[in-house]
Design a protein around this motif. Structure first.
Motif, mmCIF file in Angstrom:
data_model
loop_
_atom_site.group_PDB
_atom_site.id
_atom_site.type_symbol
_atom_site.label_atom_id
_atom_site.label_comp_id
_atom_site.label_asym_id
_atom_site.label_seq_id
_atom_site.Cartn_x
_atom_site.Cartn_y
_atom_site.Cartn_z
ATOM 1 N N ARG A 24 6.944 -11.353 -8.288
ATOM 2 C CA ARG A 24 6.548 -10.598 -7.097
ATOM 3 C C ARG A 24 5.055 -10.283 -7.124
ATOM 4 O O ARG A 24 4.334 -10.541 -6.153
ATOM 5 C CB ARG A 24 7.343 -9.294 -6.985
ATOM 6 C CG ARG A 24 6.966 -8.458 -5.752
ATOM 7 C CD ARG A 24 7.809 -7.209 -5.639
ATOM 8 N NE ARG A 24 7.436 -6.192 -6.614
ATOM 9 C CZ ARG A 24 6.575 -5.190 -6.385
ATOM 10 N NH1 ARG A 24 5.973 -5.103 -5.201
ATOM 11 N NH2 ARG A 24 6.322 -4.291 -7.308
ATOM 12 N N ARG A 57 6.951 -16.164 -3.600
ATOM 13 C CA ARG A 57 7.967 -15.614 -2.705
ATOM 14 C C ARG A 57 9.360 -16.182 -2.966
ATOM 15 O O ARG A 57 10.356 -15.474 -2.892
ATOM 16 C CB ARG A 57 7.563 -15.858 -1.250
ATOM 17 C CG ARG A 57 6.242 -15.191 -0.882
ATOM 18 C CD ARG A 57 5.870 -15.445 0.563
ATOM 19 N NE ARG A 57 6.839 -14.866 1.489
ATOM 20 C CZ ARG A 57 6.755 -14.967 2.806
ATOM 21 N NH1 ARG A 57 5.756 -15.644 3.357
ATOM 22 N NH2 ARG A 57 7.665 -14.403 3.578
ATOM 23 N N GLY A 65 11.478 -1.582 -9.669
ATOM 24 C CA GLY A 65 12.340 -2.618 -10.215
ATOM 25 C C GLY A 65 13.466 -2.046 -11.044
ATOM 26 O O GLY A 65 13.362 -1.961 -12.268
ATOM 27 N N ALA A 85 11.623 -11.579 -11.024
ATOM 28 C CA ALA A 85 10.808 -10.953 -9.984
ATOM 29 C C ALA A 85 9.818 -9.963 -10.570
ATOM 30 O O ALA A 85 8.681 -9.849 -10.107
ATOM 31 C CB ALA A 85 11.702 -10.261 -8.961
ATOM 32 N N GLU A 86 10.248 -9.229 -11.597
ATOM 33 C CA GLU A 86 9.405 -8.208 -12.213
ATOM 34 C C GLU A 86 9.406 -8.395 -13.723
ATOM 35 O O GLU A 86 10.293 -9.027 -14.289
ATOM 36 C CB GLU A 86 9.930 -6.801 -11.888
ATOM 37 C CG GLU A 86 10.187 -6.532 -10.427
ATOM 38 C CD GLU A 86 8.921 -6.369 -9.609
ATOM 39 O OE1 GLU A 86 7.844 -6.181 -10.210
ATOM 40 O OE2 GLU A 86 9.007 -6.449 -8.368
ATOM 41 N N HIS A 129 14.055 -19.591 -11.557
ATOM 42 C CA HIS A 129 15.323 -19.223 -12.182
ATOM 43 C C HIS A 129 16.117 -20.451 -12.625
ATOM 44 O O HIS A 129 16.760 -20.431 -13.678
ATOM 45 C CB HIS A 129 16.159 -18.365 -11.217
ATOM 46 C CG HIS A 129 15.703 -16.947 -11.135
ATOM 47 N ND1 HIS A 129 14.907 -16.480 -10.126
ATOM 48 C CD2 HIS A 129 15.907 -15.887 -11.959
ATOM 49 C CE1 HIS A 129 14.647 -15.197 -10.313
ATOM 50 N NE2 HIS A 129 15.247 -14.807 -11.423
ATOM 51 N N HIS A 158 11.969 -17.544 -5.507
ATOM 52 C CA HIS A 158 12.161 -17.450 -6.951
ATOM 53 C C HIS A 158 13.206 -18.415 -7.490
ATOM 54 O O HIS A 158 13.466 -18.431 -8.690
ATOM 55 C CB HIS A 158 12.564 -16.023 -7.324
ATOM 56 C CG HIS A 158 11.559 -14.988 -6.928
ATOM 57 N ND1 HIS A 158 11.780 -13.631 -7.078
ATOM 58 C CD2 HIS A 158 10.309 -15.099 -6.396
ATOM 59 C CE1 HIS A 158 10.725 -12.951 -6.643
ATOM 60 N NE2 HIS A 158 9.822 -13.823 -6.218
#
Length: 379
Positions: free
Chosen positions: A62, A67, A19, A10-11, A73, A69
């Protein structure tokens, strides 16, 4: 030791703005490298690390506007699985997807659970895949989990000792600081009430997620139209240091079972005491009367604003140094890794001993140095 650290995508690691998990992954990774371990970081391509970087997305998802993820992953875990033999320890900092994919490698896998665990939607995974060795970030966090969860350790977060400069005095008498995210469970309304009743200025440095936009618009934003309240917005890491160091106290008025609360130790590292509601991990992190004041009501919180004015900021910093540095955290994780590998050795020597049944270790977490990404985005 050859260690793989698996970060959320995400970050970036460390994150550009908000985060907490990615920031902890960065601190742990850098300290493990500093101590001489061979560390590979699976993260987004805009991450910065002195470890070997495997870029699993061009940038943090992000900020890239992605949106969902899950797909990213899964691709990361596929490539990690193909390289699993290269590592002695595989340390996950993502939620759930690794459980079925790495079940046969539980003897060298660790998952740190960074979020709240009282979410019924996740329980089928926790009840089904009971072999994954788990690390909790506070003892309180464990409460909702199944009795047969395979706990390896409780390890409190830690950050580099030099990360937040120690501030022996708050600037101009200081102010109450609220830092993080605007949401009902964080209770910024309580922080505003503390400021109004104590007559001490409140500065709010927080982001507003889309999910909390209505709460901001309808509840909190109107409350900021007061001479003692200043809304700053989301701030970066450099701005955070002065924001916390110049504060009289950090207001941490949470109304939910916070698993850890990273901002509490960030404030303590600057010598700034914390006024926190008695929820979640707060009693584990704050030493009442030394590093802050633990309260259970608004009246107690208002009284605490006076109390912190006479507290020793040097004592706050000393408490941080003994319990919440990245060096302390990394040592605790290394103990956990060694316990897990020792259990594997015992299982080989003694048939019938289940892999992953190492002794449980309790620890906390300090040290660091920065670098630039190594490698390209191959996935």
């Amino acid at each position: 030791m050859r260690i793989a650290q698996i970060a959320p995508l995400a970050e970036a690691v460390p994150p550009k703005f908000y985060g907490g998990t990615e920031r902890v992954v960065s601190w742990l990774t850098e300290e493990l490298v500093r101590q001489g371990h061979d560390v590979t970081l699976f993260a987004s391509g805009d991450s910065e690390t002195s470890a070997k970087l495997v870029a699993c997305a061009p940038e943090g998802l992000r900020l890239a506007g992605i949106r969902d993820h899950v797909a990213s992953h899964l691709a990361m875990l596929y490539h990690l699985r193909r390289r699993a033999d290269e590592f002695d320890i595989i340390h996950f900092h993502i939620d759930l997807l690794q459980y079925p994919l790495f079940e046969d490698l539980n003897h060298k896998c660790v998952t740190t659970l960074h979020g709240r665990l009282d979410v019924p939607d996740f329980m089928p995974v926790y009840r089904t895949f009971t072999g994954m060795p788990l690390v909790s970030i506070s003892d309180h966090q464990r409460g909702p989990m199944p009795a047969n969860a395979n706990w390896l350790a409780t390890i409190h977060h830690g950050l580099p000792a030099e990360n937040c400069r120690f501030s022996p005095e708050p600037k101009d008498g200081g102010y109450l600081a609220f830092l993080g995210r605007i949401s009902p469970e964080k209770r910024p309304d309580r922080a505003i009430e503390m400021a109004k009743r104590s007559g001490v200025k409140l500065k709010i440095a927080a982001k507003v997620d889309k999910a909390d936009q209505d709460y901001w618009d309808e509840v909190i934003e109107p409350m900021t139209h007061h001479p003692l309240v200043e809304y700053i917005g989301e701030i970066n890491e450099d701005q955070k240091h002065d924001f916390l160091g110049n504060a009289l106290a950090l207001a941490f008025p949470i109304d939910w079972p916070e698993p850890f609360g990273l901002v509490m130790i960030e404030a303590m590292s600057a010598g700034t005491p914390v006024i926190a509601w008695r929820n979640g991990s707060v009693p584990e992190v704050i030493k009442d009367g030394v590093s802050g004041v633990v309260v259970s009501s608004m009246d107690e919180a208002v009284a605490a604003v006076e109390t912190v004015k006479s507290m020793s900021r040097h004592a706050v910093r000393r408490y941080f140094d003994t319990r919440f540095t990245a060096t302390v955290m990394a040592r605790a994780y290394l103990n956990a890794y060694e316990s897990l590998l020792a259990a594997e050795t015992d299982a080989i020597k003694v048939p019938g001993l289940a892999l992953g049944q190492g002794r449980e270790i309790t620890g906390a977490v300090n040290g660091v140095h920065g670098a630039t990404p190594a490698g390209l985005w191959p996935l």
